[in-house]
Motif scaffolding. Structure first.
Motif, PDB file in Angstrom:
ATOM      1  N   ASN A 181       7.907 -39.530  -5.775  1.00  0.00           N
ATOM      2  CA  ASN A 181       7.747 -38.484  -4.760  1.00  0.00           C
ATOM      3  C   ASN A 181       6.460 -38.653  -3.953  1.00  0.00           C
ATOM      4  O   ASN A 181       5.994 -37.706  -3.311  1.00  0.00           O
ATOM      5  CB  ASN A 181       7.775 -37.103  -5.414  1.00  0.00           C
ATOM      6  CG  ASN A 181       9.178 -36.694  -5.823  1.00  0.00           C
ATOM      7  OD1 ASN A 181      10.141 -36.965  -5.111  1.00  0.00           O
ATOM      8  ND2 ASN A 181       9.309 -36.056  -6.976  1.00  0.00           N
ATOM      9  N   ILE A 183       3.912 -40.183  -0.966  1.00  0.00           N
ATOM     10  CA  ILE A 183       4.029 -40.234   0.492  1.00  0.00           C
ATOM     11  C   ILE A 183       3.065 -41.272   1.052  1.00  0.00           C
ATOM     12  O   ILE A 183       1.868 -41.249   0.740  1.00  0.00           O
ATOM     13  CB  ILE A 183       3.697 -38.860   1.122  1.00  0.00           C
ATOM     14  CG1 ILE A 183       4.582 -37.761   0.522  1.00  0.00           C
ATOM     15  CG2 ILE A 183       3.841 -38.906   2.642  1.00  0.00           C
ATOM     16  CD1 ILE A 183       4.115 -36.348   0.882  1.00  0.00           C
ATOM     17  N   THR A 236      12.865 -43.675   3.934  1.00  0.00           N
ATOM     18  CA  THR A 236      12.932 -42.557   4.875  1.00  0.00           C
ATOM     19  C   THR A 236      11.604 -42.450   5.616  1.00  0.00           C
ATOM     20  O   THR A 236      10.539 -42.496   5.003  1.00  0.00           O
ATOM     21  CB  THR A 236      13.201 -41.243   4.130  1.00  0.00           C
ATOM     22  OG1 THR A 236      14.458 -41.339   3.453  1.00  0.00           O
ATOM     23  CG2 THR A 236      13.238 -40.065   5.098  1.00  0.00           C
ATOM     24  N   LEU A 328       8.726 -42.104   2.940  1.00  0.00           N
ATOM     25  CA  LEU A 328       9.111 -41.735   1.578  1.00  0.00           C
ATOM     26  C   LEU A 328       9.939 -42.853   0.956  1.00  0.00           C
ATOM     27  O   LEU A 328      10.661 -43.565   1.655  1.00  0.00           O
ATOM     28  CB  LEU A 328       9.940 -40.447   1.585  1.00  0.00           C
ATOM     29  CG  LEU A 328       9.313 -39.225   2.269  1.00  0.00           C
ATOM     30  CD1 LEU A 328      10.299 -38.075   2.301  1.00  0.00           C
ATOM     31  CD2 LEU A 328       8.026 -38.816   1.568  1.00  0.00           C
ATOM     32  N   GLN A 330      12.768 -44.591  -1.873  1.00  0.00           N
ATOM     33  CA  GLN A 330      14.201 -44.419  -2.097  1.00  0.00           C
ATOM     34  C   GLN A 330      14.503 -43.395  -3.183  1.00  0.00           C
ATOM     35  O   GLN A 330      15.591 -42.809  -3.202  1.00  0.00           O
ATOM     36  CB  GLN A 330      14.828 -45.763  -2.467  1.00  0.00           C
ATOM     37  CG  GLN A 330      14.800 -46.780  -1.338  1.00  0.00           C
ATOM     38  CD  GLN A 330      15.430 -48.101  -1.746  1.00  0.00           C
ATOM     39  OE1 GLN A 330      15.604 -48.382  -2.925  1.00  0.00           O
ATOM     40  NE2 GLN A 330      15.759 -48.921  -0.756  1.00  0.00           N
ATOM     41  N   VAL A 332      12.848 -40.526  -3.838  1.00  0.00           N
ATOM     42  CA  VAL A 332      12.300 -39.199  -3.583  1.00  0.00           C
ATOM     43  C   VAL A 332      13.356 -38.130  -3.881  1.00  0.00           C
ATOM     44  O   VAL A 332      14.544 -38.314  -3.599  1.00  0.00           O
ATOM     45  CB  VAL A 332      11.801 -39.082  -2.126  1.00  0.00           C
ATOM     46  CG1 VAL A 332      12.944 -39.241  -1.121  1.00  0.00           C
ATOM     47  CG2 VAL A 332      11.069 -37.772  -1.894  1.00  0.00           C
ATOM     48  N   PRO A 334      15.436 -34.582  -3.445  1.00  0.00           N
ATOM     49  CA  PRO A 334      15.835 -33.794  -2.265  1.00  0.00           C
ATOM     50  C   PRO A 334      14.858 -32.664  -1.961  1.00  0.00           C
ATOM     51  O   PRO A 334      14.601 -32.358  -0.796  1.00  0.00           O
ATOM     52  CB  PRO A 334      17.218 -33.259  -2.654  1.00  0.00           C
ATOM     53  CG  PRO A 334      17.746 -34.257  -3.636  1.00  0.00           C
ATOM     54  CD  PRO A 334      16.538 -34.714  -4.418  1.00  0.00           C
ATOM     55  N   LYS A 337      11.734 -34.161  -0.299  1.00  0.00           N
ATOM     56  CA  LYS A 337      12.112 -34.627   1.039  1.00  0.00           C
ATOM     57  C   LYS A 337      12.244 -33.457   2.008  1.00  0.00           C
ATOM     58  O   LYS A 337      11.802 -33.524   3.163  1.00  0.00           O
ATOM     59  CB  LYS A 337      13.424 -35.404   0.964  1.00  0.00           C
ATOM     60  CG  LYS A 337      13.854 -36.027   2.289  1.00  0.00           C
ATOM     61  CD  LYS A 337      15.124 -36.851   2.112  1.00  0.00           C
ATOM     62  CE  LYS A 337      15.569 -37.456   3.440  1.00  0.00           C
ATOM     63  NZ  LYS A 337      16.819 -38.250   3.277  1.00  0.00           N
ATOM     64  N   GLN A 338      12.832 -32.368   1.545  1.00  0.00           N
ATOM     65  CA  GLN A 338      13.003 -31.183   2.390  1.00  0.00           C
ATOM     66  C   GLN A 338      11.649 -30.585   2.773  1.00  0.00           C
ATOM     67  O   GLN A 338      11.428 -30.197   3.930  1.00  0.00           O
ATOM     68  CB  GLN A 338      13.862 -30.146   1.658  1.00  0.00           C
ATOM     69  CG  GLN A 338      14.192 -28.914   2.497  1.00  0.00           C
ATOM     70  CD  GLN A 338      15.101 -27.954   1.753  1.00  0.00           C
ATOM     71  OE1 GLN A 338      15.211 -28.000   0.528  1.00  0.00           O
ATOM     72  NE2 GLN A 338      15.763 -27.071   2.484  1.00  0.00           N
ATOM     73  N   GLU A 341       9.898 -32.884   5.268  1.00  0.00           N
ATOM     74  CA  GLU A 341      10.512 -32.749   6.591  1.00  0.00           C
ATOM     75  C   GLU A 341      10.046 -31.476   7.288  1.00  0.00           C
ATOM     76  O   GLU A 341       9.782 -31.469   8.492  1.00  0.00           O
ATOM     77  CB  GLU A 341      12.030 -32.762   6.468  1.00  0.00           C
ATOM     78  CG  GLU A 341      12.744 -32.808   7.811  1.00  0.00           C
ATOM     79  CD  GLU A 341      14.222 -33.126   7.684  1.00  0.00           C
ATOM     80  OE1 GLU A 341      14.863 -33.347   8.720  1.00  0.00           O
ATOM     81  OE2 GLU A 341      14.735 -33.161   6.539  1.00  0.00           O
TER      82      GLU A 341
END
Length: 352
Positions: A181, A183, A236, A328, A330, A332, A334, A337-338, A341
């Motif tokens: 997770n 960054i 991502t 990010l 592969q 990570v 959800p 990621k949310q 974002e």
């Protein structure tokens, strides 16, 4: 005030870089975008783990001042653990990769820990090259490697990946250094017309004309290379573009003819304003004044100064087009990621 000696026989990088920093809004805008992003993550509960410090990689750390600025004024509940890497010979006095305690990066991080300008608990600094070095063995202890190689929560790359094998480095970083997770945060300027990039690359012969072609941008501009590498690796990514400028004195036009002729530099010997303008121009040229002046081609100093003067006359500055990339891995989750974002969207709406 002591008289400033203008050296024409060498490329005075340090003086040029300082003049560039003093004349640009890029650092201010970069710090603003970075703070906006991290603060949004903080507000969503990032960095609130009280059990262990947030581990931050400073890749291509330079003097270490930038990573301190990036992390300032953010609440890291368990503090910070910084792992810094740079290839500069200034960082190490021997071949071991161990940092010299007189190196600026060591002094800056030691001072930051002492003053607690950021909640720095520990740091590790190594000399190494991102492609050829075994990054995990440099930046992590043997015990840490046995437990888990992938420990970075944040990894910063600030203007450190130009002309590098980008896909290879990102693959290595996400495989060996960054947690599932974690960054990666990149800041790089792009090749655009009337920009610092077009002036520099034309002077160096990397683009054929002062206005880059689409094919040249595809192979040289970071806003084309980073997305291509991320897509290749299945990473991502999010983009936060912003525009800054390199500004010159209000009397810049009066100095142009003098700048073009190195035999006239005695005329600005005691004029600090003119000298700072000259250093800003020369910094982007990446050649000594004598070498560039001896070049009578379209890439030579006289033409370069004219090109720059035209851009400044048109825009009031030399444009700097920068993109902040949030990348990010592969694996990570959800949920993370949310949240990332959401932080990106907040930064896009509020950054300069």
């Amino acid at each position: 005030m002591a008289e400033i000696t203008i050296r024409t026989d060498i490329y005075e990088y340090d003086k040029g870089f300082q003049a560039y920093k003093n004349g640009t809004t890029d650092e201010k805008n970069t710090l603003s975008a970075n703070y906006c992003f991290l603060k949004s993550l903080q507000d969503q509960g990032f960095f609130s783990n009280a059990d262990q410090p947030t581990v931050v990689g400073a890749m291509g750390c330079g003097k270490g001042d930038s990573i301190i600025k990036f992390l300032k004024d953010i609440q890291f509940k368990a503090g910070l653990d910084i792992r810094a890497l740079d290839a500069s010979p200034d960082i190490s006095s021997d071949g071991s990769g161990t940092v010299d305690e007189n190196a600026p990066v060591f002094r800056n991080l030691a001072d930051a820990q002492k003053s607690q300008i950021i909640p720095l608990k520990s740091y590790r600094i190594k000399r190494g090259e991102m492609v050829q070095s075994d990054l995990s063995s440099l930046l992590f202890t043997e015990q840490e490697r046995q437990q888990s190689k992938n420990r970075f929560d944040l990894a910063y790359f600030a203007h450190s990946l130009y002309f590098a094998p980008l896909s290879k480095i990102l693959d290595k970083v996400f495989t060996d250094l960054i947690s599932d997770n974690g960054i990666a945060i990149l800041f790089h300027t792009n090749l655009k017309p009337d920009s610092n990039g077009s002036l520099s690359m034309h002077s160096l012969g990397m683009i054929a004309d002062i206005v880059p072609t689409d094919e040249e941008c595809k192979t040289l501009s970071m806003d084309r290379l980073v997305p291509a590498s991320c897509q290749e690796l299945g990473l991502t990514y999010f983009e936060i573009p912003y525009k800054s400028g390199l500004y010159f004195s209000s009397n810049f036009k009066n100095y142009v003819d003098i700048f073009k002729d190195i035999n006239r530099y005695h005329e600005i010997r005691n004029n600090n304003e003119a000298i700072q303008d000259l250093y800003r121009l020369n910094f982007l040229c990446h050649r000594s004044l004598a070498e560039a002046s001896a070049d009578s081609s379209i890439r030579g100093w006289a033409h370069y100064v004219d090109f720059a003067a035209d851009v400044i006359d048109k825009h009031g500055c030399i444009n700097i087009f920068t993109t902040m990339y949030i990348i990010l891995g592969q694996n990570v989750t959800p949920e993370v990621k949310q949240k990332v974002e959401a932080a990106v969207m907040h930064t896009q709406a509020n950054a300069p």
